[in-house]
Design an enzyme around this catalytic site. Structure first.
Site, PDB file in Angstrom:
ATOM      1  N   PHE B 242     -36.571  94.078  -6.826  1.00 55.97           N
ATOM      2  CA  PHE B 242     -36.344  92.638  -6.766  1.00 55.97           C
ATOM      3  C   PHE B 242     -37.480  91.905  -6.071  1.00 55.97           C
ATOM      4  O   PHE B 242     -37.275  90.878  -5.441  1.00 55.97           O
ATOM      5  CB  PHE B 242     -34.987  92.340  -6.099  1.00 55.97           C
ATOM      6  CG  PHE B 242     -33.886  93.236  -6.591  1.00 55.97           C
ATOM      7  CD1 PHE B 242     -33.409  93.099  -7.882  1.00 55.97           C
ATOM      8  CD2 PHE B 242     -33.365  94.252  -5.798  1.00 55.97           C
ATOM      9  CE1 PHE B 242     -32.425  93.944  -8.374  1.00 55.97           C
ATOM     10  CE2 PHE B 242     -32.393  95.106  -6.280  1.00 55.97           C
ATOM     11  CZ  PHE B 242     -31.919  94.952  -7.572  1.00 55.97           C
ATOM     12  N   GLY B 469     -35.276  98.541 -13.349  1.00 53.87           N
ATOM     13  CA  GLY B 469     -33.870  98.427 -13.723  1.00 53.87           C
ATOM     14  C   GLY B 469     -33.591  97.577 -14.959  1.00 53.87           C
ATOM     15  O   GLY B 469     -32.589  97.767 -15.624  1.00 53.87           O
ATOM     16  N   ASN B 600     -32.834  93.093 -26.274  1.00 51.93           N
ATOM     17  CA  ASN B 600     -31.668  93.980 -26.222  1.00 51.93           C
ATOM     18  C   ASN B 600     -30.523  93.246 -25.527  1.00 51.93           C
ATOM     19  O   ASN B 600     -30.491  93.152 -24.307  1.00 51.93           O
ATOM     20  CB  ASN B 600     -32.013  95.270 -25.467  1.00 51.93           C
ATOM     21  CG  ASN B 600     -30.884  96.276 -25.508  1.00 51.93           C
ATOM     22  OD1 ASN B 600     -29.703  95.919 -25.483  1.00 51.93           O
ATOM     23  ND2 ASN B 600     -31.236  97.547 -25.561  1.00 51.93           N
ATOM     24  N   PRO B 601     -29.590  92.702 -26.295  1.00 49.87           N
ATOM     25  CA  PRO B 601     -28.532  91.879 -25.696  1.00 49.87           C
ATOM     26  C   PRO B 601     -27.667  92.635 -24.697  1.00 49.87           C
ATOM     27  O   PRO B 601     -27.160  92.044 -23.741  1.00 49.87           O
ATOM     28  CB  PRO B 601     -27.708  91.410 -26.902  1.00 49.87           C
ATOM     29  CG  PRO B 601     -28.148  92.216 -28.060  1.00 49.87           C
ATOM     30  CD  PRO B 601     -29.511  92.749 -27.762  1.00 49.87           C
ATOM     31  N   LYS B 602     -27.515  93.944 -24.914  1.00 47.45           N
ATOM     32  CA  LYS B 602     -26.688  94.721 -23.985  1.00 47.45           C
ATOM     33  C   LYS B 602     -27.332  94.759 -22.599  1.00 47.45           C
ATOM     34  O   LYS B 602     -26.697  94.468 -21.582  1.00 47.45           O
ATOM     35  CB  LYS B 602     -26.527  96.143 -24.539  1.00 47.45           C
ATOM     36  CG  LYS B 602     -25.626  97.050 -23.729  1.00 47.45           C
ATOM     37  CD  LYS B 602     -25.480  98.382 -24.476  1.00 47.45           C
ATOM     38  CE  LYS B 602     -24.385  99.254 -23.892  1.00 47.45           C
ATOM     39  NZ  LYS B 602     -24.113 100.395 -24.780  1.00 47.45           N
ATOM     40  N   GLN B 607     -28.562  92.374 -16.973  1.00 51.73           N
ATOM     41  CA  GLN B 607     -29.475  91.761 -16.018  1.00 51.73           C
ATOM     42  C   GLN B 607     -28.929  90.413 -15.534  1.00 51.73           C
ATOM     43  O   GLN B 607     -29.066  90.066 -14.360  1.00 51.73           O
ATOM     44  CB  GLN B 607     -30.838  91.575 -16.681  1.00 51.73           C
ATOM     45  CG  GLN B 607     -31.962  91.563 -15.689  1.00 51.73           C
ATOM     46  CD  GLN B 607     -33.311  91.588 -16.377  1.00 51.73           C
ATOM     47  OE1 GLN B 607     -33.411  91.696 -17.591  1.00 51.73           O
ATOM     48  NE2 GLN B 607     -34.352  91.485 -15.599  1.00 51.73           N
ATOM     49  N   GLU B 674     -35.598  86.471 -13.314  1.00 55.08           N
ATOM     50  CA  GLU B 674     -35.504  85.497 -12.217  1.00 55.08           C
ATOM     51  C   GLU B 674     -34.425  84.460 -12.501  1.00 55.08           C
ATOM     52  O   GLU B 674     -33.642  84.102 -11.619  1.00 55.08           O
ATOM     53  CB  GLU B 674     -36.844  84.779 -11.996  1.00 55.08           C
ATOM     54  CG  GLU B 674     -38.089  85.637 -12.169  1.00 55.08           C
ATOM     55  CD  GLU B 674     -38.177  86.817 -11.235  1.00 55.08           C
ATOM     56  OE1 GLU B 674     -37.798  86.693 -10.064  1.00 55.08           O
ATOM     57  OE2 GLU B 674     -38.631  87.894 -11.687  1.00 55.08           O
TER      58      GLU B 674
END
Lengths: 197, 715, 332
Positions: B242, B469, B600-602, B607, B674
């Site tokens: 992060f 991630g 990638n919508p999944k 996120q 972000e």
């Protein structure tokens, strides 16, 4: 079950009488880890987590805080969830330990592991071995009653990436818990799955 | 065949769920020794004496390193400095001098044969200090303008368009809102760790937790005065960061120094407590914002002042006020940014750096303005929607914010939210609803990538980027699969290694807009090399060769001059507040996002909900408690620095409005790491007001603050 | 963590002998607090005596009440059918303690003897009379909402963080110990000490004494009882404030009341003014609020803990309201 003996850097205690042990004297323990017996001489200060990682090379259990506050080191001890960072290896003589490395069988993912992949129940993956062991433990302990119980039962495992809703979905996948009407109303994926608008 | 746009499961998922993924501290290196830090216990002063005798005599100890016995590294300056570094001041050179700049600074290091021995010996090092006056209070009176170098990097002290002060005094409706956002910590689950191993020829291998391996290599090369080609940095998996892994922190050089001293590979894993002061954090920032509007809600003036903390040795500054200048159409806008130097470690970017903070201030103030106007908060946003960038006057390369507002409001049920007392009350709890806008500028950078096609039909994508991630492994696989016309299973991705083609920082939401296009470009080159059109048989074109490798690149073009690019979103929050106990629980969040094309919508949804969870922390639980007398972060652990747990999180819904920004870049993506945090805390704080009538000009909103605010209100 | 000798003992006599010989000896049971203290160098014993194998983990109902072995795990006690049914305040307090992993590891005796979460004690560096006698108390003027509202001294304002101890105090429990001078029982109210001038002495236990069991009198099982806890996170956090109440009711009239407060003193704290106020009255919402206010009697705020006073009143009210619902036969 195979037997291995791993020598340690520390000196094994010369005396069999514990009361004679000197500060720092190594202590011999027998650990059954993922079905394999290991006999090790451990520094009394060594935690079970450090022993698994640095002595046995089982780095699946992670160190996130070393204070039991994050759950990244969660394993099963005698079938129950425990945080290995707060256990002294010396005190684990004879214990049966299951780590994330012992969950898959013959290369096939354990159902909880598969559910985590299917539901995208992680991002960075660092807390994931602990989360999965925690879910495996909570299922074995019969505590996956409903969403609210699962949320509370998994609150000892922090996920900074914030995958909690997907972890809950993974628990639903393996436990058969049905989401509550409120959960369905509030979550579009569940609405879609339920065929509602 | 379209891998892009498909909700494919993470390709690195099996490695992560079986414990096979190796993070920095997991690498099994032969003959490994372990280092532990001794940290300063005063915020300012000189080291008067260090007694290392007991530590040196402790079992297993190989070396005790202090400023008295550690060699001075050359620390050649970097020019230009990387974007992730402060533009003014000088980084910490550990163990170089006797000066203590902050509490927690490393003042000595013990190397031993095991970690437990190193840490035990570190407890035995006796350091005495000659303390000097320390600046440990955040005092706005000490605020100073950013340096010219900082201003040039998009963090100016004063900006104005129009005549905001005059417009404010002439505004029909005004609000004047102070706000405090405390210091917050990244607390990624993986602690920073570095394994340093020198080879016989003076080459160095670093296994490090990093969002930017190339940056680590360059910096350590300059620090040690060795050719960076002799350094290799390996970081295949990053356990969350992060932003904490963007810079090269002092402990990386310390690990290399330790390994050099003892002639063995050394692992330096920071303790959770040490992470608070040996990596970065989101700086405490105080704000005052004045908004003026016409009766119909048209913004007539924005004057926004913000003061952030930095250290005494580096000038870290943020783009806190950028959203204020760009989010709404308003002709009269002034921003004033100041910095306070303190005896603390230097802050660093933390998810949504600057923007998330600025939008907490701006979006809570907009809620107060809506109340003052008697206007629906959503209508106020729609009224002031900026069809062009209001600051530069340039067009947006794409903007679907109106769709975000409308669709998210619809899914949330904003129009039907409970308003009267009966509908809002459930047992002890009151339901509150709030909303906020979300905005984060989109950027892209220069990168290279390679792709290698093998005769067996497999392909390998390589680049020195990272995956902390979000799913870089998966998304780059999808890009290559489509570009090469291969099944996804036949594409492998290798990242996190300086041996691979150069890449920029994995941060600032730029990875897909940058690397995604570099990979697509490499695939095009491979097609050209083999003379195969789309749909043609690439493997056949190898013509008996084992493999063929092509390299591609990507860099921003003219679009960066002609357009402004940004991701947009709208967040709606429903909270349950127990007014007597002051508890706030987030029942649900709905976020609609315009992030360009979604690879990638999944994973993108994951996120976004992750950003929401961190926003819950920002709003309700997270604060580094800083004791001004001691100059010390008191809750430097995970039991009392409260990252949200599973039970804190209600139903989270994130969706993406139709969007594709081919002006911004060929792949059409805008980035979403972000923006997933931006606006979340403000929506929650606004919902708390809706439930309680209380305006808390400070996060986190805790039970104590709610009951004290009730007492101040007189009820 | 400094080197120590590890001794695993199989009988209480050996443990007692270790403790009597070296008063600095630390007993290891579940380890969930001790290992943290060792890890941070706060506790630096020469010897650690592992008592986890002693036969003190049984949970048994006797004619007088309930006897819970000191080495019983929190999770097992929380799950115990008899305890859930008849001593629900204990089950509730344990259910809100720590995390499931910790509850599987931690023991009843260890929970009572866990040390304060005071940030200035736990950081291992700041002046703290409890950790480094004579160094001063940083928390007194620090910003830590944990600081005590009752019974604090100039030397120490730390609070005891246990959930369990609060419930046990409200049920008038006793702690059974065995030591060099034989067996004895200690009322829970006297197990922990106020800090006074010696905040490093936290309990009434003598060197070598081992807790063998917790005894809860049968009378407690007949009482309306509740535990209420307030914290920032919805789970996995020590209390900001908590309260346990037990009411002996005769045809709806309160014959006896015990109210214990958590995280407001160096020990679980009896709210005696509030208890007296309840006697002879019938529980209802108004009385619950009145008693909540009374529970703050004598509270002395310092530094940044003033908000805990109204919160304490309200958490006591909640616990009493819970009892009122039980009385009305509403299980919700």
């Amino acid at each position: 079950m195979s037997e291995t003996t791993t020598g340690g850097a520390a000196r094994p205690s010369a005396s069999s009488s514990a009361s004679d042990a000197l500060p720092g004297a190594a202590h011999e323990v027998r650990l059954v880890v993922n079905g394999e017996v290991h006999t090790l001489a451990v520094d009394p200060r060594a935690t079970l987590l450090d022993t698994l990682r640095d002595r046995l090379g089982l780095t699946g259990a992670k160190k996130g805080c070393a204070h039991g506050s994050c759950g990244a080191c969660t394993i099963l001890v005698d079938g129950r969830r425990a945080v290995s960072c707060l256990m002294l290896a010396a005190a684990c003589d004879g214990r049966e330990i299951t780590t994330i490395e012992g969950l898959a069988t013959n290369g096939a993912l354990h159902p909880v592991q598969q559910a985590f992949v299917d539901q995208d129940a992680f991002q960075c993956g660092y807390c994931t071995p602990g989360q999965i062991m925690s879910v495996a433990g909570l299922l074995a302990e019969g505590r996956a009653r409903d969403d609210a119980a699962v949320r509370d039962e998994l609150s000892g495992n922090i996920c900074r990436c914030g995958a909690y809703p997907n972890i809950l979905a993974a628990v639903r996948q393996v436990s058969g818990i049905e989401p509550t009407p409120a959960e369905i109303g509030a979550d579009a994926r569940l609405r879609d799955a339920a065929g509602g608008a | 065949m379209n891998a892009i746009g498909s909700p494919i499961s993470r390709v690195d998922g099996p490695a992560k769920v079986t414990g096979a993924a190796t993070y920095a501290a997991d690498f099994a290196i032969a003959n490994l020794a372990h280092a532990a830090l001794v940290q300063a216990s005063v915020p300012a002063g000189r080291i008067a004496a260090i007694d290392t005798r007991a530590a040196e005599a402790a079992p297993g100890v190989l070396a005790v390193m202090t400023h008295e016995n550690t060699r001075r590294l050359p620390w050649h300056p970097r020019d230009p400095r990387p974007g992730v570094d402060p533009k003014s001041g000088e980084r910490l050179h550990p163990l170089e001098d006797d000066l203590v700049r902050y509490d927690g600074q490393p003042v000595a290091m013990v190397v031993a044969t095991s970690e437990v021995e190193a840490r035990a010996a570190a407890e035995l090092v006796r350091v005495s200090y000659a303390p000097t006056a320390a600046r440990t209070r955040f005092d706005p009176a000490y605020g100073h303008e950013p340096s010219a170098a900082t201003a040039k990097a998009g963090r100016p002290g004063d900006t104005a368009r129009g005549d905001p002060e005059d417009a404010f005094t002439r505004s029909e409706v005004t609000v004047d809102v102070p706000f405090v956002q405390p210091r917050e910590q990244h607390v990624a689950m993986e602690p920073h760790a570095t394994i340093a191993a020198w080879d016989d020829e003076g080459g160095l291998t670093l296994y490090d937790k990093s969002q930017w391996v190339d940056n680590v290599r360059t910096e350590i090369g300059l620090a040690f005065g060795i050719d960076e080609k002799r350094i290799r940095v390996i970081s295949p998996f990053v356990g969350g960061a992060f932003g904490s892994g963007l810079r090269t922190w002092p402990h990386v050089a310390m690990a290399a120094l330790a390994a050099e001293r003892v002639g063995r590979p050394v692992r330096l894993a920071l303790t959770r407590r040490a992470l608070f002061t040996n990596t970065g954090y989101r700086p405490r920032t105080e704000s005052r914002i004045r908004l003026g509007a016409d009766r119909d809600g048209t913004l007539s003036s924005i004057v926004h002042e913000a003061i952030g903390q930095t250290s005494t040795y580096e000038e870290y500054a943020e783009t806190t006020l950028t959203p204020t200048r760009q989010l709404y159409a308003c002709e009269n806008v002034a921003t004033h940014y100041r910095l306070v130097d303190m005896n603390v470690n230097t802050p660093s970017p933390m998810r949504g750096p600057g923007a998330a903070t600025g939008q907490l201030f701006l979006e809570t103030a907009m809620d107060e303005l809506a109340q003052a106007l008697g206007m629906d908060p959503l209508d106020l946003r729609l009224k002031n929607l900026a069809e062009r960038d209001p600051d530069s006057g340039k067009p947006w390369s794409s903007k679907a914010l109106r769709a975000c507002y409308e669709q998210a409001a619809e899914r949330f049920g904003w129009a039907d939210r409970p308003r009267d007392d009966a509908a809002r009350t459930v047992g002890h709890e009151r339901i509150g609803s709030g909303m906020a806008s979300a905005f984060y500028p989109a950027h892209r950078s220069k990168a290279r990538a390679s792709v290698t096609l093998y005769a067996n039909g497999g392909a390998m994508v390589q680049a020195a980027t990272s995956d902390m991630g979000p799913g870089t492994y998966t998304a780059l696989s999808q890009v290559a699969a489509d570009a090469l016309g291969l099944p996804l299973e036949q594409v492998r991705v290798e990242i996190g290694d300086t041996a691979l083609p150069q890449a920029p920082a994995h941060g600032g939401s730029i990875t897909m807009a940058t690397l995604g296009n570099a990979v697509a470009n490499a695939c095009s080159r491979l097609r050209e090399d083999l003379g195969v059109e789309n749909g043609g048989d690439l493997v056949a074109a190898l013509g008996g060769r084992d493999s063929h490798r092509a390299e591609g690149s990507s860099s921003p073009g003219k679009e960066a001059q002609d357009y402004e690019s940004a991701a947009f979103g709208a967040i709606f929050a429903e909270v349950r507040v127990d007014p007597e106990l002051g508890t706030v629980r987030v029942a649900r969040l709905v976020g609609g996002y315009d992030v360009g094309r979604v690879v990638n919508p999944k994973l993108a949804r994951s996120q976004c909900i992750g950003g929401m969870v961190q926003g819950i922390g920002m709003a309700l639980t997270e604060e580094a408690l800083f004791d001004e007398r001691l100059g010390r972060v008191m809750n430097a652990n995970l039991a009392e620095y409260l990252a949200p747990v599973c039970a804190d999180v209600g139903a989270l819904e994130a969706f993406f409005v139709e969007s594709d920004d081919r002006i911004f870049n060929p792949l059409g993506v805008k980035g979403l790491a972000e923006i997933a945090l931006c606006g979340v805390a403000a929506a929650i704080v606004n919902a708390v007001h809706d439930a309680t009538g209380l305006r808390l000009h400070r996060v986190p909103v805790t039970p104590e603050r709610i009951v004290m605010a009730q007492a101040a209100r007189g009820g | 963590m400094q080197p120590f000798a590890y001794h695993k003992v199989r009988d209480a006599e050996t443990a007692i002998a270790h403790g009597a010989r070296d008063p600095q000896t630390i007993f290891l049971a579940g380890g969930t607090d001790l290992v943290q203290l060792l890890e941070d160098g706060i506790s630096r014993p020469q010897g650690v005596v592992d008592i986890s194998a002693l036969p003190f983990d049984a949970i048994a109902t006797t004619i007088d009440g309930l006897r819970i072995g000191a080495l019983a795990k929190l999770a097992d006690v929380a799950d115990h059918a008899e305890i859930r049914a008849r001593y629900p305040a204990i089950a509730a307090a344990l259910g809100e303690t720590a995390s499931p992993m910790v509850r599987n590891m931690a023991t009843m005796g260890g929970n009572l003897l866990q040390r304060t979460r005071c940030l200035y004690f736990r950081d291992g560096v700041s002046p703290c009379n409890k950790r480094a006698p004579g160094s001063g108390c940083s928390a007194r003027l620090g910003h830590d909402a944990q600081a005590a509202l009752f019974g604090a001294s100039e030397a120490c304002v730390a609070t005891h963080p246990s959930d369990l101890a609060v419930a046990l105090l409200a049920l008038d429990a006793e702690v059974l110990v065995v030591g060099p001078s034989g067996e004895r029982s200690i009322p829970l109210d006297r197990l922990h000490r106020l800090p006074g001038e010696t905040p490093w002495i936290e309990s009434d236990l003598e060197p070598g004494e081992v807790i063998t069991a917790i005894f809860v009198p049968r009378e407690a099982a007949g009482r309306a009882q509740a535990y209420a806890k307030l914290r920032h996170r919805a789970s996995f956090e020590w209390p900001l404030v908590s309260a346990a109440v037990s009411l002996a009711l005769v045809e709806g009239t309160i014959e006896d009341a015990r109210i214990a407060l958590g995280a407001v003193a160096h020990k679980p704290w009896r709210a005696e003014t509030a208890e007296r106020l309840l006697i002879g009255r019938r529980i209802d919402d108004a009385l619950a609020r009145e008693a909540g206010e009374a529970a703050t009697d004598g509270a002395r705020p310092i530094a940044e803990n003033a908000a805990k006073i109204p919160l304490m009143a309200r958490i006591v009210t909640r616990a009493l309201q819970d009892c009122a619902r039980q009385q009305a036969g509403d299980p919700s």
